[in-house]
Write a protein that holds these residues in place. Structure first.
Motif, PDB file in Angstrom:
ATOM      1  N   GLY A 158      24.306  11.993  16.161  1.00  0.00           N
ATOM      2  CA  GLY A 158      24.664  12.368  17.524  1.00  0.00           C
ATOM      3  C   GLY A 158      24.219  13.754  17.948  1.00  0.00           C
ATOM      4  O   GLY A 158      24.473  14.172  19.080  1.00  0.00           O
ATOM      5  N   PHE A 159      23.550  14.487  17.058  1.00  0.00           N
ATOM      6  CA  PHE A 159      23.101  15.836  17.386  1.00  0.00           C
ATOM      7  C   PHE A 159      21.598  15.822  17.656  1.00  0.00           C
ATOM      8  O   PHE A 159      20.794  15.899  16.736  1.00  0.00           O
ATOM      9  CB  PHE A 159      23.419  16.825  16.261  1.00  0.00           C
ATOM     10  N   GLY A 160      21.243  15.726  18.937  1.00  0.00           N
ATOM     11  CA  GLY A 160      19.844  15.826  19.328  1.00  0.00           C
ATOM     12  C   GLY A 160      19.432  17.285  19.394  1.00  0.00           C
ATOM     13  O   GLY A 160      20.201  18.188  19.043  1.00  0.00           O
ATOM     14  N   LYS A 161      18.226  17.523  19.881  1.00  0.00           N
ATOM     15  CA  LYS A 161      17.693  18.882  19.920  1.00  0.00           C
ATOM     16  C   LYS A 161      18.560  19.821  20.762  1.00  0.00           C
ATOM     17  O   LYS A 161      18.889  20.926  20.328  1.00  0.00           O
ATOM     18  CB  LYS A 161      16.261  18.871  20.463  1.00  0.00           C
ATOM     19  N   GLN A 162      18.939  19.387  21.970  1.00  0.00           N
ATOM     20  CA  GLN A 162      19.717  20.266  22.845  1.00  0.00           C
ATOM     21  C   GLN A 162      21.072  20.613  22.225  1.00  0.00           C
ATOM     22  O   GLN A 162      21.455  21.780  22.161  1.00  0.00           O
ATOM     23  CB  GLN A 162      19.908  19.620  24.212  1.00  0.00           C
ATOM     24  N   LYS A 163      21.788  19.603  21.746  1.00  0.00           N
ATOM     25  CA  LYS A 163      23.101  19.864  21.135  1.00  0.00           C
ATOM     26  C   LYS A 163      22.928  20.720  19.890  1.00  0.00           C
ATOM     27  O   LYS A 163      23.733  21.617  19.619  1.00  0.00           O
ATOM     28  CB  LYS A 163      23.809  18.552  20.800  1.00  0.00           C
TER      29      LYS A 163
END
Length: 192
Positions: free
Chosen positions: A123-128
């Motif tokens: 659930g942790f993409g680049k932005q997050k």
């Protein structure tokens, strides 16, 4: 240097002292207010009677955890999905870091590696990932070489782009204003 949101002081204290509470808050920080997301670990602690560790949450009965997340007031707009996501993240922490969330950042050689570790969480993409990296650098003193660059715009000193920049009500208002501007720009881009 610590996180200070306009939430229950005990909730702030928990995310400042407990690495898993901090990770859970970041997991919950989507489609709800920052205040709700970062108060979530404290609410979970109150419901369980203690702050669980990653291994306990990883092994929790998924349906029972979903029920705990859904108790009113629910810990998130999507309690069942977020209970599952928190559990996935805890399983990853157990598998890769022996259940110690602080190893996620304490063992990273540099900013790019830390970003890679964070974005390796479910659930942790680049932005997050960049927001979490900026939060660690700006509020928790986790500053491996190249952390600001790896955090992108979120690592800029004096910016008001995310929870990493919130220290009081004024900075929270500036972050909210920035987010509204970004949403308006994105909406205009898709409309045009």
């Amino acid at each position: 240097m610590e996180l200070s949101l306009p939430i229950d002081p005990a909730a702030n204290e928990l995310v400042n002292r407990d690495p898993l509470a901090l990770v859970i808050a970041l997991v919950l920080d989507q489609q709800v207010s920052m205040e709700k997301a970062f108060a979530g670990p404290y609410e979970l602690e109150k419901r369980l009677g203690h702050m669980p560790d990653a291994a306990e949450l990883a092994g929790f009965d998924p349906e029972a955890l979903a029920v705990i997340f859904a108790e009113r007031p629910a810990l998130h707009r999507f309690p069942k999905a977020m209970a599952a996501r928190v559990q996935e993240v805890c399983r990853t922490l157990v598998e890769r870091y022996d259940g110690d969330p602080s190893r996620l950042w304490s063992e990273a050689a540099d900013g790019p590696e830390l970003l890679k570790r964070i974005t390796g969480l479910p659930g942790f993409g680049k932005q997050k990932g960049q927001i979490f990296l900026a939060l660690l650098g700006k509020r928790f003193g986790v500053q491996p070489p190249g952390w600001r660059e790896a955090a992108g715009d979120y690592g800029v000193e004096g910016a008001h782009h995310s929870v990493a920049d919130v220290v009081d009500e004024t900075s929270l208002a500036k972050v909210r204003e920035h987010k509204q501007q970004m949403k308006a720009a994105a909406k205009a881009a898709t409309a045009g």
